[in-house]
Design an enzyme around this catalytic site. Structure first.
Site, mmCIF file in Angstrom:
data_model
loop_
_atom_site.group_PDB
_atom_site.id
_atom_site.type_symbol
_atom_site.label_atom_id
_atom_site.label_comp_id
_atom_site.label_asym_id
_atom_site.label_seq_id
_atom_site.Cartn_x
_atom_site.Cartn_y
_atom_site.Cartn_z
ATOM 1 N N CYS A 53 0.684 -1.099 0.105
ATOM 2 C CA CYS A 53 -0.096 0.056 0.052
ATOM 3 C C CYS A 53 0.789 1.398 -0.123
ATOM 4 O O CYS A 53 1.828 1.526 0.782
ATOM 5 C CB CYS A 53 -0.895 -0.020 1.240
ATOM 6 S SG CYS A 53 -2.091 1.288 1.322
ATOM 7 N N CYS A 57 0.320 4.885 7.088
ATOM 8 C CA CYS A 57 -0.095 4.402 8.350
ATOM 9 C C CYS A 57 0.814 3.839 9.132
ATOM 10 O O CYS A 57 1.119 2.662 8.890
ATOM 11 C CB CYS A 57 -1.410 3.755 8.037
ATOM 12 S SG CYS A 57 -2.522 4.480 6.883
ATOM 13 N N CYS A 60 0.389 -0.065 10.429
ATOM 14 C CA CYS A 60 -0.173 -1.005 9.406
ATOM 15 C C CYS A 60 0.872 -1.937 8.727
ATOM 16 O O CYS A 60 1.886 -1.551 8.318
ATOM 17 C CB CYS A 60 -0.946 -0.121 8.297
ATOM 18 S SG CYS A 60 -1.613 -1.361 7.292
ATOM 19 N N CYS A 97 -17.126 -8.311 5.205
ATOM 20 C CA CYS A 97 -16.387 -7.081 4.849
ATOM 21 C C CYS A 97 -15.075 -7.382 4.067
ATOM 22 O O CYS A 97 -14.224 -8.046 4.634
ATOM 23 C CB CYS A 97 -15.954 -6.527 6.290
ATOM 24 S SG CYS A 97 -15.352 -4.912 6.199
ATOM 25 N N CYS A 128 -19.896 -5.162 3.163
ATOM 26 C CA CYS A 128 -19.294 -4.233 3.576
ATOM 27 C C CYS A 128 -17.833 -4.171 2.785
ATOM 28 O O CYS A 128 -17.337 -5.224 2.668
ATOM 29 C CB CYS A 128 -19.015 -4.315 4.986
ATOM 30 S SG CYS A 128 -17.997 -2.730 5.694
ATOM 31 N N CYS A 188 -19.528 2.759 8.569
ATOM 32 C CA CYS A 188 -18.815 2.259 9.571
ATOM 33 C C CYS A 188 -17.563 2.628 9.862
ATOM 34 O O CYS A 188 -16.688 2.956 8.998
ATOM 35 C CB CYS A 188 -18.505 0.492 9.280
ATOM 36 S SG CYS A 188 -17.401 -0.209 10.110
ATOM 37 N N ARG A 260 -18.051 -2.142 17.934
ATOM 38 C CA ARG A 260 -17.358 -3.209 17.456
ATOM 39 C C ARG A 260 -16.479 -3.301 18.203
ATOM 40 O O ARG A 260 -15.263 -2.613 18.202
ATOM 41 C CB ARG A 260 -17.170 -3.415 16.132
ATOM 42 C CG ARG A 260 -17.019 -4.769 15.599
ATOM 43 C CD ARG A 260 -16.734 -5.151 14.128
ATOM 44 N NE ARG A 260 -17.917 -4.826 13.532
ATOM 45 C CZ ARG A 260 -18.113 -4.524 12.697
ATOM 46 N NH1 ARG A 260 -17.177 -3.566 12.075
ATOM 47 N NH2 ARG A 260 -19.338 -3.988 12.133
HETATM 48 N N1 SAM Z 1 -6.700 0.685 3.015
HETATM 49 C C1 SAM Z 1 -8.041 0.975 3.623
HETATM 50 C C2 SAM Z 1 -7.942 2.116 4.659
HETATM 51 O O1 SAM Z 1 -6.964 2.269 5.298
HETATM 52 O O2 SAM Z 1 -8.836 3.084 4.254
HETATM 53 C C3 SAM Z 1 -8.684 -0.310 4.246
HETATM 54 C C4 SAM Z 1 -8.102 -1.347 5.123
HETATM 55 S S1 SAM Z 1 -7.287 -0.730 6.622
HETATM 56 C C5 SAM Z 1 -6.269 -2.017 7.142
HETATM 57 C C6 SAM Z 1 -8.781 -0.508 7.908
HETATM 58 C C7 SAM Z 1 -8.424 -0.026 9.326
HETATM 59 O O3 SAM Z 1 -7.863 -1.124 10.105
HETATM 60 C C8 SAM Z 1 -7.547 1.137 9.600
HETATM 61 O O4 SAM Z 1 -8.154 2.216 9.369
HETATM 62 C C9 SAM Z 1 -7.044 0.824 11.007
HETATM 63 O O5 SAM Z 1 -8.012 1.639 11.700
HETATM 64 C C10 SAM Z 1 -7.429 -0.966 11.051
HETATM 65 N N2 SAM Z 1 -6.188 -1.251 11.307
HETATM 66 C C11 SAM Z 1 -4.956 -1.572 10.629
HETATM 67 N N3 SAM Z 1 -4.027 -1.988 10.891
HETATM 68 C C12 SAM Z 1 -4.158 -2.442 12.378
HETATM 69 C C13 SAM Z 1 -3.323 -2.509 13.430
HETATM 70 N N4 SAM Z 1 -2.254 -3.115 13.275
HETATM 71 N N5 SAM Z 1 -3.954 -2.795 14.701
HETATM 72 C C14 SAM Z 1 -5.319 -2.429 14.730
HETATM 73 N N6 SAM Z 1 -6.109 -1.844 13.875
HETATM 74 C C15 SAM Z 1 -5.526 -1.664 12.528
HETATM 75 C C1 DTB Z 2 -11.760 -2.125 11.360
HETATM 76 O O1 DTB Z 2 -11.907 -1.016 11.926
HETATM 77 N N1 DTB Z 2 -10.650 -2.841 11.620
HETATM 78 C C2 DTB Z 2 -10.529 -4.176 10.656
HETATM 79 C C3 DTB Z 2 -11.430 -3.676 9.644
HETATM 80 N N2 DTB Z 2 -12.048 -2.145 10.102
HETATM 81 C C4 DTB Z 2 -11.335 -3.514 8.171
HETATM 82 C C5 DTB Z 2 -9.263 -4.254 10.405
HETATM 83 C C6 DTB Z 2 -8.390 -4.674 11.324
HETATM 84 C C7 DTB Z 2 -7.012 -4.790 10.837
HETATM 85 C C8 DTB Z 2 -6.002 -5.478 11.999
HETATM 86 C C9 DTB Z 2 -4.697 -5.746 11.339
HETATM 87 C C10 DTB Z 2 -4.571 -6.772 10.306
HETATM 88 O O2 DTB Z 2 -5.202 -7.863 10.258
HETATM 89 O O3 DTB Z 2 -3.816 -6.413 9.367
HETATM 90 FE FE1 SF4 Z 3 -2.893 1.392 3.516
HETATM 91 FE FE2 SF4 Z 3 -2.823 0.101 5.578
HETATM 92 FE FE3 SF4 Z 3 -2.921 2.712 5.561
HETATM 93 FE FE4 SF4 Z 3 -5.070 1.096 4.906
HETATM 94 S S1 SF4 Z 3 -4.595 1.201 6.836
HETATM 95 S S2 SF4 Z 3 -4.410 2.811 3.650
HETATM 96 S S3 SF4 Z 3 -3.920 -0.689 3.895
HETATM 97 S S4 SF4 Z 3 -1.203 1.535 4.987
#
Ligand code: SAM
Ligand code: DTB
Ligand code: SF4
Length: 330
Positions: A53, A57, A60, A97, A128, A188, A260
């Site tokens: 990506c 973030c 992530c 989702c 979703c 959401c 949630r």
């Molecule tokens: N790329 C898209 C975005 O960021 O909008 C969708 C996927 S992203 C993984 C969705 C959400 O997952 C993020 O906004 C964050 O709140 C949550 N998330 C991602 N990595 C995480 C982590 N390591 N621990 C907890 N929550 C996480």
């Molecule tokens: C949200 O708030 N939590 C979910 C979903 N929306 C997409 C994602 C959690 C991701 C946790 C880290 C991972 O598995 O990569």
């Molecule tokens: Fe990309 Fe992860 Fe950020 Fe979603 S949360 S935009 S997958 S870096």
């Protein structure tokens, strides 16, 4: 009870900082006025495009900027998504989702995601997606294809936001939420705790969510899952009571939203989870995997539900399905 959209920071701070048991008790009372207190909504997650990506973030595993050891995967086939959705349905989940590691969907991706939405919806599941930022036209096409919810988190307070993400702004996120609402989809949106933020930032996140023109129907409260190689890998673990306080305040100020208990559940004991349900959480992500990290082991949620006497919410039939039912009776 009237839904309020004019919460002040001082009011939310007073709720957040009261004695823990008073807070949980108040949240449970409000929960019971609005929901069946023994019923949980269950969603299943699937990553339809993993890793590489362009966004930064800091939490992530999927950002291309950090060496998280994650194996990237191209878009997965629609047939694979459908077979996973069928399994989700069989396991009792009501919502499916689908998440992609994109900054935003490109136009070339739209036929792919639209077909997926149509086919998952046709199985009778709520749909979703979380695909990053959208424009108005993309939001409308997703709605027309049958997308019920769009997940797009604010993640943290406006003030702390730039410590976590620099490649898109807080206002970019609010704009996407506006397009999703404009298209008539359900929202959401929630955030993450344990990013190294202060209490004031958790309060700030709650304030932003509860003062949106319409409260998000679903509010995921994630606890950071620390990922090796990311800048937040070694951040100090937040005490679980702070997570539960965040859930309880969310329940009080957004009384009709599903709150949630999201990422981070793997590290919670059964009694911590029971306390989170007591504080008003009434939705979870089930399944052994979230997007890239492990969730709870197979069968553990069913055991917990049985132990606590909780039942799983069934998908609500759409108006079209109700009409068809009525026609078949007549
Ligand atoms: N790329 C898209 C975005 O960021 O909008 C969708 C996927 S992203 C993984 C969705 C959400 O997952 C993020 O906004 C964050 O709140 C949550 N998330 C991602 N990595 C995480 C982590 N390591 N621990 C907890 N929550 C996480
Ligand atoms: C949200 O708030 N939590 C979910 C979903 N929306 C997409 C994602 C959690 C991701 C946790 C880290 C991972 O598995 O990569
Ligand atoms: Fe990309 Fe992860 Fe950020 Fe979603 S949360 S935009 S997958 S870096």
């Amino acid at each position: 009870m009237e839904l309020r959209h004019d919460w002040t920071r001082a009011e939310i701070q007073n709720l957040y900082q009261q004695p823990f048991l008073d807070l949980v008790f108040q949240a449970q009372q409000i929960h019971r006025q609005n929901f069946n207190a023994n019923q949980i909504q269950v969603s299943i997650l699937l990553s339809i495009k993993t890793g590489k990506c362009p966004e930064d973030c800091k939490y992530c595993s999927q950002s291309a900027r950090y060496d998280s050891k994650l194996e990237a995967e191209k878009r997965i086939a629609v047939e694979k998504v459908i077979s996973e959705a069928k399994e989700a349905l069989a396991s009792g989940s009501s919502r499916f989702c689908m998440g992609a590691a994109w900054r935003n969907p490109h136009e070339r991706d739209m036929p792919y995601v639209l077909e997926m939405v149509r086919e998952v919806k046709a199985l009778g599941l709520e749909t979703c997606m979380t695909l990053g930022m959208l424009n108005q036209s993309q939001a409308e096409r997703l709605k027309d294809a049958g997308l019920d919810y769009y997940n797009h988190n604010l993640d943290t307070s406006r003030e702390y936001y730039s410590n976590i993400i620099s490649t898109r702004t807080f206002d970019d996120r609010l704009n996407t939420l506006e397009y999703v609402r404009g298209a008539g989809m359900k929202v959401c949106s929630g955030g993450i705790v344990g990013l190294g933020e202060d209490t004031a930032d958790r309060i700030g996140l709650l304030l932003e969510l509860a003062t949106l023109p319409i409260h998000p129907e679903s509010v995921p409260i994630n606890m950071l899952v620390p990922i090796e190689g990311t800048p937040l890998a070694d951040v100090e673990k937040l005490d679980v009571t702070e997570w539960i306080r965040t859930i309880a305040v969310a329940r009080i100020i957004m009384p009709k939203s599903y709150i949630r208990l999201s990422a981070g559940r793997e590290s919670l004991s059964d009694s911590d989870q029971a306390l989170a349900f007591m504080a008003g959480a009434n939705s979870i992500f089930s399944g052994e995997k979230l997007l890239t990290t492990p969730n709870v082991a197979q069968g553990k949620d069913q055991q917990l539900f049985q132990k606590l006497g909780l039942t799983v919410e069934k998908p609500k039939p759409s108006i079209a399905e109700l009409t068809l039912d009525a026609m078949s009776v007549a």
